[in-house]
Design a protein around this motif. Structure first.
Motif, PDB file in Angstrom:
ATOM      1  N   ASP A 157       0.806  -1.217   0.000  1.00  0.00           N
ATOM      2  CA  ASP A 157       0.000   0.000   0.000  1.00  0.00           C
ATOM      3  C   ASP A 157       0.843   1.272   0.000  1.00  0.00           C
ATOM      4  O   ASP A 157       0.321   2.360  -0.218  1.00  0.00           O
ATOM      5  N   ARG A 158       2.129   1.156   0.197  1.00  0.00           N
ATOM      6  CA  ARG A 158       3.031   2.315   0.158  1.00  0.00           C
ATOM      7  C   ARG A 158       3.836   2.365  -1.141  1.00  0.00           C
ATOM      8  O   ARG A 158       4.867   3.030  -1.212  1.00  0.00           O
ATOM      9  N   GLU A 159       3.377   1.605  -2.140  1.00  0.00           N
ATOM     10  CA  GLU A 159       3.992   1.586  -3.482  1.00  0.00           C
ATOM     11  C   GLU A 159       5.410   0.998  -3.504  1.00  0.00           C
ATOM     12  O   GLU A 159       6.172   1.281  -4.412  1.00  0.00           O
ATOM     13  N   ARG A 160       5.753   0.203  -2.532  1.00  0.00           N
ATOM     14  CA  ARG A 160       7.047  -0.469  -2.537  1.00  0.00           C
ATOM     15  C   ARG A 160       6.869  -1.820  -3.211  1.00  0.00           C
ATOM     16  O   ARG A 160       5.838  -2.464  -3.046  1.00  0.00           O
ATOM     17  N   ARG A 161       7.892  -2.267  -3.934  1.00  0.00           N
ATOM     18  CA  ARG A 161       7.771  -3.486  -4.735  1.00  0.00           C
ATOM     19  C   ARG A 161       8.882  -4.491  -4.438  1.00  0.00           C
ATOM     20  O   ARG A 161       9.996  -4.111  -4.112  1.00  0.00           O
ATOM     21  N   TYR A 162       8.515  -5.755  -4.640  1.00  0.00           N
ATOM     22  CA  TYR A 162       9.476  -6.856  -4.668  1.00  0.00           C
ATOM     23  C   TYR A 162       9.162  -7.691  -5.897  1.00  0.00           C
ATOM     24  O   TYR A 162       7.992  -7.930  -6.203  1.00  0.00           O
ATOM     25  N   SER A 163      10.196  -8.125  -6.590  1.00  0.00           N
ATOM     26  CA  SER A 163      10.014  -8.993  -7.754  1.00  0.00           C
ATOM     27  C   SER A 163      10.619 -10.354  -7.464  1.00  0.00           C
ATOM     28  O   SER A 163      11.678 -10.457  -6.845  1.00  0.00           O
ATOM     29  N   ILE A 164       9.934 -11.373  -7.929  1.00  0.00           N
ATOM     30  CA  ILE A 164      10.400 -12.750  -7.805  1.00  0.00           C
ATOM     31  C   ILE A 164      10.610 -13.252  -9.221  1.00  0.00           C
ATOM     32  O   ILE A 164       9.662 -13.303 -10.004  1.00  0.00           O
ATOM     33  N   LYS A 165      11.841 -13.600  -9.538  1.00  0.00           N
ATOM     34  CA  LYS A 165      12.174 -14.024 -10.889  1.00  0.00           C
ATOM     35  C   LYS A 165      12.522 -15.506 -10.887  1.00  0.00           C
ATOM     36  O   LYS A 165      13.347 -15.952 -10.086  1.00  0.00           O
TER      37      LYS A 165
END
Length: 181
Positions: A157-165
């Motif tokens: 909800d704070r626009e922070r991201r994590y990507s899982i590749k």
């Protein structure tokens, strides 16, 4: 008669003044005004990181089970349900006809489901067939250790991201803070 260190009598000193109490309350409110939002933000970010690590660990487990059991495992990312489903895929038998083989090749049942916290959403998924932001997205892990590959991005909800590749050749799973390009 009791005498304090300053030489004043204890009997004359009856406690704190109203002004002193107001100053302490003012200091506490100013400190909590600055610390409260920062604490809430870090909790939200920690929740995102934990969810990303759980999904990455589950994907690694699915790959491990696929190689160990010699069967294909599928991870299904459900954008509308905001969850991830992990299940083995039963291989069709050689003596079955084509219709029975098609029915038999469906999943044998969900072996694990992970519902994401309400503050975290599946933002998008990328594979060779395109970019998805709704519906169902699947990553398959094959008995030889490879996978269909893909990349999943989580957002809080704070626009922070994590990507899982997930690498399509080796089937390895990497967790990257921030959005991948």
């Amino acid at each position: 008669m009791l005498i304090s260190l300053t030489g004043r009598k204890w009997r004359n000193s009856r406690g704190f003044t109203l002004f002193e109490l107001l100053i302490v309350l003012l200091i506490i409110s100013v400190v909590s005004a600055f610390v409260g939002p920062r604490l809430g933000s870090s909790m939200s970010n920690m929740e995102l990181k934990t969810a990303a690590k759980k999904i990455a660990a589950s994907l690694r487990y699915a790959r491990s089970q696929a190689t160990w059991e010699g069967t294909t495992y599928v991870a299904v990312f459900d954008f509308s349900g905001n969850r991830v489903l992990f299940s083995p895929v039963k291989a069709p038998s050689d003596e079955m006809n084509a219709d029975a083989a098609a029915d038999e090749s469906k999943t044998t049942g969900v072996s694990k489901t992970y519902d994401l916290p309400k503050t975290i959403q599946l933002e998008k998924a990328i594979s060779d067939s395109g970019e998805f932001d709704s519906g169902l997205f699947t990553i398959s892990f094959f008995p030889a250790g490879g996978s269909s590959g893909g990349e999943i991005t989580l957002i809080n909800d704070r626009e922070r991201r994590y990507s899982i590749k997930v690498d399509f050749i080796l089937g390895t799973v990497d967790l990257i803070e921030g959005e991948m390009t």
